[in-house]
Design a protein around this motif. Structure first.
Motif, PDB file in Angstrom:
ATOM      1  N   ILE A  93       0.848  -1.208   0.000  1.00 42.66           N
ATOM      2  CA  ILE A  93       0.000   0.000   0.000  1.00 42.66           C
ATOM      3  C   ILE A  93       0.877   1.248   0.000  1.00 42.66           C
ATOM      4  CG2 ILE A  93      -1.731   1.327   1.298  1.00 42.66           C
ATOM      5  CD1 ILE A  93      -2.918  -1.179   0.089  1.00 42.66           C
ATOM      6  N   ARG A  94       1.903   1.272   0.854  1.00 46.14           N
ATOM      7  CA  ARG A  94       2.802   2.432   0.903  1.00 46.14           C
ATOM      8  C   ARG A  94       3.490   2.659  -0.442  1.00 46.14           C
ATOM      9  NH1 ARG A  94       4.779   0.079   5.673  1.00 46.14           N
ATOM     10  NH2 ARG A  94       3.605   0.822   7.453  1.00 46.14           N
ATOM     11  N   MET A  95       3.925   1.572  -1.086  1.00 47.07           N
ATOM     12  CA  MET A  95       4.583   1.681  -2.383  1.00 47.07           C
ATOM     13  C   MET A  95       3.639   2.304  -3.416  1.00 47.07           C
ATOM     14  SD  MET A  95       5.794  -1.239  -5.064  1.00 47.07           S
ATOM     15  CE  MET A  95       4.069  -1.649  -5.254  1.00 47.07           C
ATOM     16  N   LEU A  96       2.386   1.867  -3.437  1.00 44.90           N
ATOM     17  CA  LEU A  96       1.408   2.421  -4.381  1.00 44.90           C
ATOM     18  C   LEU A  96       1.132   3.893  -4.093  1.00 44.90           C
ATOM     19  CD1 LEU A  96      -1.146  -0.528  -4.652  1.00 44.90           C
ATOM     20  CD2 LEU A  96       0.591   0.153  -6.325  1.00 44.90           C
ATOM     21  N   ILE A  97       1.029   4.240  -2.814  1.00 45.48           N
ATOM     22  CA  ILE A  97       0.812   5.647  -2.443  1.00 45.48           C
ATOM     23  C   ILE A  97       2.016   6.481  -2.861  1.00 45.48           C
ATOM     24  CG2 ILE A  97       0.594   7.244  -0.494  1.00 45.48           C
ATOM     25  CD1 ILE A  97      -1.141   5.043   0.857  1.00 45.48           C
TER      26      ILE A  97
END
Length: 121
Positions: A93-97
């Motif tokens: 999720i952090r990578m996508l954000i």
């Protein structure tokens, strides 16, 4: 990663502002400069759904995964929606954000980018 942790992560990025839009939109939007990079649905159905922008070349790869679908009305701009954040790893999720944030940041003027970088240095 739950909804509040995800929102807090968005808030931790440089130059971020946020706005809660009431009906009919019912979204909580995160901006870098004047560019959107993430938004959460604030009403039913799919309350808490996260929508973010992705690279065109990753769009099909991501929307083929369970729990990720094209964002309603925004898919032509390569936005995706994740309806259940707890079903995905927090690092993912952090990578996508981060990717969405960087895409929005790169669309800002050089002057705005420099101002955001200097404030957070």
């Amino acid at each position: 990663m739950d909804i509040e942790a995800t929102k807090n992560y968005c808030r931790s990025l440089a130059g971020v502002s946020e706005k809660v839009c009431a009906a009919p939109a019912n979204v909580h939007v995160f901006y870098v400069g004047d560019k959107q990079f993430a938004w959460f649905k604030t009403s039913q159905p799919e309350q808490g759904r996260l929508s973010i922008r992705t690279a065109a070349e990753r769009f099909l790869e991501l929307t083929d995964q369970e729990g990720i679908k094209p964002a309603r009305y925004m898919q032509r701009f390569h936005w995706i929606s994740i309806s259940d954040l707890t079903s995905k790893e927090s690092g993912f999720i952090r990578m996508l954000i981060d990717e969405s944030y960087q895409k929005a940041f790169s669309n800002l003027t050089k002057k705005t980018q420099k101002n955001i970088k200097s404030v957070n240095s």
